[in-house]
Every structure is written in structure tokens, then in C-alpha cells.
Write a protein that holds these residues in place. Sequence first.
Motif, short mmCIF file in Angstrom:
data_model
loop_
_atom_site.label_atom_id
_atom_site.label_comp_id
_atom_site.label_asym_id
_atom_site.label_seq_id
_atom_site.Cartn_x
_atom_site.Cartn_y
_atom_site.Cartn_z
N UNK A 234 -7.03 -20.86 23.92
CA UNK A 234 -7.90 -21.05 25.09
C UNK A 234 -7.31 -22.13 25.98
N UNK A 235 -7.46 -21.93 27.28
CA UNK A 235 -6.93 -22.87 28.27
C UNK A 235 -7.95 -23.05 29.38
N UNK A 236 -8.47 -24.22 29.65
CA UNK A 236 -8.16 -25.45 28.93
C UNK A 236 -9.00 -25.57 27.65
N UNK A 237 -8.58 -26.45 26.79
CA UNK A 237 -9.30 -26.76 25.56
C UNK A 237 -9.01 -28.22 25.24
N UNK A 238 -9.98 -29.11 25.40
CA UNK A 238 -11.40 -28.87 25.66
C UNK A 238 -11.66 -28.43 27.10
N UNK A 239 -12.86 -27.85 27.28
CA UNK A 239 -13.26 -27.38 28.61
C UNK A 239 -14.67 -27.87 28.93
N UNK A 240 -15.03 -27.82 30.21
CA UNK A 240 -16.38 -28.22 30.64
C UNK A 240 -17.27 -27.02 30.93
N UNK A 241 -16.81 -26.09 31.71
CA UNK A 241 -17.69 -24.98 32.09
C UNK A 241 -17.02 -23.61 32.05
N UNK A 242 -15.71 -23.58 31.86
CA UNK A 242 -15.01 -22.29 31.86
C UNK A 242 -13.67 -22.46 31.15
N UNK B 260 -8.52 -1.50 22.79
CA UNK B 260 -7.57 -2.10 23.72
C UNK B 260 -6.15 -1.64 23.40
N UNK B 261 -5.31 -1.73 24.40
CA UNK B 261 -3.90 -1.42 24.22
C UNK B 261 -3.19 -2.59 23.54
N UNK B 262 -2.04 -2.32 22.99
CA UNK B 262 -1.17 -3.36 22.44
C UNK B 262 -0.75 -4.28 23.57
N UNK B 263 -0.60 -5.57 23.29
CA UNK B 263 -0.09 -6.49 24.30
C UNK B 263 -1.00 -7.66 24.58
N UNK B 264 -0.73 -8.32 25.71
CA UNK B 264 -1.45 -9.54 26.11
C UNK B 264 -2.76 -9.17 26.83
N UNK B 265 -3.80 -9.95 26.55
CA UNK B 265 -5.11 -9.75 27.17
C UNK B 265 -5.72 -11.11 27.46
N UNK B 266 -6.70 -11.13 28.37
CA UNK B 266 -7.45 -12.36 28.65
C UNK B 266 -8.93 -12.05 28.73
N UNK B 267 -9.73 -13.08 28.46
CA UNK B 267 -11.18 -13.03 28.64
C UNK B 267 -11.59 -14.41 29.09
N UNK B 268 -12.76 -14.53 29.68
CA UNK B 268 -13.26 -15.82 30.15
C UNK B 268 -14.58 -16.12 29.47
N UNK C 217 -12.61 -24.38 19.69
CA UNK C 217 -12.74 -24.65 21.11
C UNK C 217 -13.76 -25.77 21.27
N UNK C 218 -13.42 -26.79 22.04
CA UNK C 218 -14.34 -27.89 22.29
C UNK C 218 -14.93 -27.73 23.68
#
Length: 117
Positions: free
Chosen positions: A30-38, A71-79, A111-112
Amino acid sequence: GGDLYPFAAGGMRIKDDADASGPAALRLRSEPNPCRDRTTLRYRLDAPGPARLTVHDLQGRAIVTLVDGSLERGEHTATWTGRDARGRRVPAGVYLLRLAAAGGARTQAPLVLLETR
């Protein structure tokens, strides 16, 4: 049946990417970690198929499911915006990101979440 995420609250050990297990290795961060709102969750699947990405509290309770589908093989993101499944802001603290994928592969990462300003 059986839980996708066996979890013991007492004497818990938090696994990270180095502990990925199963037929296909997964990567989760996760980026950023720690996070404030997202935070942006980046993950890689080494094989196509079903995947589930969830956020849990330290007692092992699911807070929200962010991804649940094929999902397909490979890189993915979520928020994650620091909210539960009902859209309510969760308290600051440590949470566990859990990723389960095809063939029984799974991993988790801490995740903080900080207080919002």
C-alpha cells in the motif's frame, strides 16, 4: 467450508509479501503507508482467476471487501479510503490487507491508518 483467512487474535503473526504462500506467489503493498484518508493498494497476480482483496481489523473481522471477482494475471490497483462496507470512517489504527487468489495463493500486509486532520 473454512475461512479463506485463518486468523488467531492472540499471539498473532503478521505476514507480509515475504511470506506469500500457495501455488502462485502474490505481491501486495500500500502507498502511502501509513496513510490518513486514502491509500492505493498495488498487487500482482501470477495467474488469472478469482481474487479477493479485503481489509480486516486486528481481531480478524472483515471491514470491507475492495475486490471480489475474476482478474487477469498481472498488476492491479485498488483504493481504500479508510471506510467500512457501510461507508463509515473507521478509527485510526493498524489494519490488515488480505489478498486471496486462484489456486489457494494468499498473502497479507499491515496498513496503518492515521487520524485525519
